[in-house]
Design a protein around this motif. Structure first.
Motif, mmCIF file in Angstrom:
data_model
loop_
_atom_site.group_PDB
_atom_site.id
_atom_site.type_symbol
_atom_site.label_atom_id
_atom_site.label_comp_id
_atom_site.label_asym_id
_atom_site.label_seq_id
_atom_site.Cartn_x
_atom_site.Cartn_y
_atom_site.Cartn_z
ATOM 1 N N ARG A 103 0.835 -1.202 0.000
ATOM 2 C CA ARG A 103 0.000 0.000 0.000
ATOM 3 C C ARG A 103 0.873 1.256 0.000
ATOM 4 N NH1 ARG A 103 -3.250 -1.368 4.048
ATOM 5 N NH2 ARG A 103 -1.903 -0.427 5.619
ATOM 6 N N LEU A 110 2.556 1.658 -3.469
ATOM 7 C CA LEU A 110 1.602 2.133 -4.481
ATOM 8 C C LEU A 110 1.360 3.633 -4.333
ATOM 9 C CD1 LEU A 110 -1.039 -0.755 -4.312
ATOM 10 C CD2 LEU A 110 0.587 -0.327 -6.163
ATOM 11 N N ARG A 111 1.234 4.072 -3.096
ATOM 12 C CA ARG A 111 0.975 5.493 -2.855
ATOM 13 C C ARG A 111 2.197 6.339 -3.211
ATOM 14 N NH1 ARG A 111 0.494 5.280 2.245
ATOM 15 N NH2 ARG A 111 -1.734 4.814 2.350
ATOM 16 N N ASP A 144 -1.756 4.172 -10.571
ATOM 17 C CA ASP A 144 -3.164 4.430 -10.866
ATOM 18 C C ASP A 144 -3.996 3.164 -11.003
ATOM 19 O OD1 ASP A 144 -2.901 7.353 -11.158
ATOM 20 O OD2 ASP A 144 -1.698 6.858 -12.927
ATOM 21 N N ALA A 145 -3.355 2.039 -11.302
ATOM 22 C CA ALA A 145 -4.072 0.774 -11.476
ATOM 23 C C ALA A 145 -3.110 -0.381 -11.244
ATOM 24 C CB ALA A 145 -4.686 0.674 -12.871
ATOM 25 N N VAL A 146 -3.657 -1.513 -10.810
ATOM 26 C CA VAL A 146 -2.857 -2.693 -10.504
ATOM 27 C C VAL A 146 -3.385 -3.873 -11.301
ATOM 28 C CG1 VAL A 146 -2.128 -4.315 -8.701
ATOM 29 C CG2 VAL A 146 -2.374 -1.879 -8.167
ATOM 30 N N ASP A 186 -2.724 -7.879 -11.339
ATOM 31 C CA ASP A 186 -2.089 -9.049 -10.736
ATOM 32 C C ASP A 186 -2.034 -10.137 -11.797
ATOM 33 O OD1 ASP A 186 -1.320 -11.266 -9.236
ATOM 34 O OD2 ASP A 186 -3.371 -11.607 -8.511
ATOM 35 N N ALA A 246 -2.427 -7.842 -3.115
ATOM 36 C CA ALA A 246 -2.721 -6.879 -4.177
ATOM 37 C C ALA A 246 -4.157 -6.403 -4.086
ATOM 38 C CB ALA A 246 -2.459 -7.513 -5.543
ATOM 39 N N ALA A 264 -4.983 -2.459 -3.073
ATOM 40 C CA ALA A 264 -5.689 -1.649 -4.062
ATOM 41 C C ALA A 264 -7.031 -1.170 -3.516
ATOM 42 C CB ALA A 264 -5.890 -2.453 -5.344
ATOM 43 N N LEU A 271 -7.959 1.960 -5.704
ATOM 44 C CA LEU A 271 -7.395 1.804 -7.041
ATOM 45 C C LEU A 271 -8.091 0.666 -7.777
ATOM 46 C CD1 LEU A 271 -3.554 2.028 -6.308
ATOM 47 C CD2 LEU A 271 -5.085 3.846 -7.059
ATOM 48 N N ALA A 288 -8.265 -2.670 -9.761
ATOM 49 C CA ALA A 288 -7.367 -3.827 -9.757
ATOM 50 C C ALA A 288 -7.978 -4.941 -10.586
ATOM 51 C CB ALA A 288 -7.108 -4.310 -8.334
ATOM 52 N N ARG A 317 -9.843 1.864 -18.507
ATOM 53 C CA ARG A 317 -9.494 2.686 -17.341
ATOM 54 C C ARG A 317 -8.828 3.989 -17.794
ATOM 55 N NH1 ARG A 317 -11.528 -1.311 -16.266
ATOM 56 N NH2 ARG A 317 -13.281 0.082 -16.538
#
Length: 250
Positions: free
Chosen positions: A57, A60-61, A66-68, A70, A83, A87, A92, A94, A244
């Motif tokens: 987390r 990511l920040r 902007d998007a994940v 997996d 994940a 997210a 976010l 995901a 997205r």
């Protein structure tokens, strides 16, 4: 749009290659680092763990993701759970990219089990010589199988306890159908133990076992996190990313 791809699979590499070549995407791939010499995707790559949900987390920040996506191995359950949770915490989008499972076909002699412990127990009703193709993790579950002789095939050597009688084959696929038939014949294999990874890259062993009439102890995939959005093909993941990206255009 800055995208983190959690990778290590052929699908992850293909997704990174195509998306990195499209305007509007900034792709970063992450590998767990469990393989000594991994196949690297196109573009920036981060190798190593994040330190659980909290560490992911934070990463990511701090990296303005902007998007994940997996796109890890179907048996990387912990990574997928982390994940999804990280997210969700950050709001976010995901996506989980999972290749389709192998399906039982006429001629297959499968015993389906939920995990490696159950797979080891299932060997009690099968022959002595076992071809074990589950990777280097999980081999310890077979350490007490003294009545069997194992051929253990993996990219890197397993760590931890090993069965009393084994031969280690360090090799990286893909392997051909003929390769697998020869291997099974040369070692007089009685049963194949494998994970339902799916996909064509390692399917030759399933086809060879079917042709040879060998039983297969098939370890089922762990479930994805509840409510996970999932696709089975790279093209579907690309469509999701493009959608997205369009949503972000003012």
């Amino acid at each position: 749009m800055r995208v983190l791809i959690l990778g290590g699979t052929g699908e992850a590499r293909e997704l990174a290659r195509i998306a990195a070549g499209e305007r509007g995407f900034d792709i970063v791939s992450s590998l767990a680092g469990r393989v000594t010499h991994p196949r690297l995707p196109v573009g920036p790559v981060r190798i190593g763990g994040f330190g659980g949900v909290e560490g992911l987390r934070t990463w990511l920040r701090e990296n303005a993701i902007d998007a994940v996506v997996d796109a890890t191995h179907p048996f990387a359950a912990q990574v997928s759970a982390h994940a999804a949770a990280a997210a969700a915490d950050l709001g976010l989008p995901a996506l989980h990219l999972r290749r389709p499972e192998w399906a039982r076909c006429p001629g297959d002699r499968w015993t389906r089990v939920p995990d490696t412990v159950a797979a080891a127990a299932a060997l009690a009703t099968h022959g002595e010589r076992v071809l074990l193709t589950i990777g280097r993790q999980g081999v310890a579950a077979f350490a007490d199988c003294a009545g069997h002789r194992f051929v253990i095939r993996s990219i890197d050597a397993p760590t931890g306890p090993l069965p009393p009688r084994y031969e280690l084959l360090l090799a990286r696929g893909p392997f051909t159908f003929d390769d697998e038939l020869v291997l099974m014949s040369r070692h007089r294999i009685d049963v194949l133990v494998t994970k339902n990874s799916g996909g064509p890259q390692t399917e030759a062993k399933i086809l060879a076992a079917r042709t040879a009439g060998l039983p297969v102890v098939m370890i089922d995939r762990p479930p994805l996190p509840p409510g996970a959005q999932t696709v089975g093909e790279v093209t579907d993941a690309l469509d999701w990313l493009r959608a997205r990206a369009r949503q972000r255009v003012p």
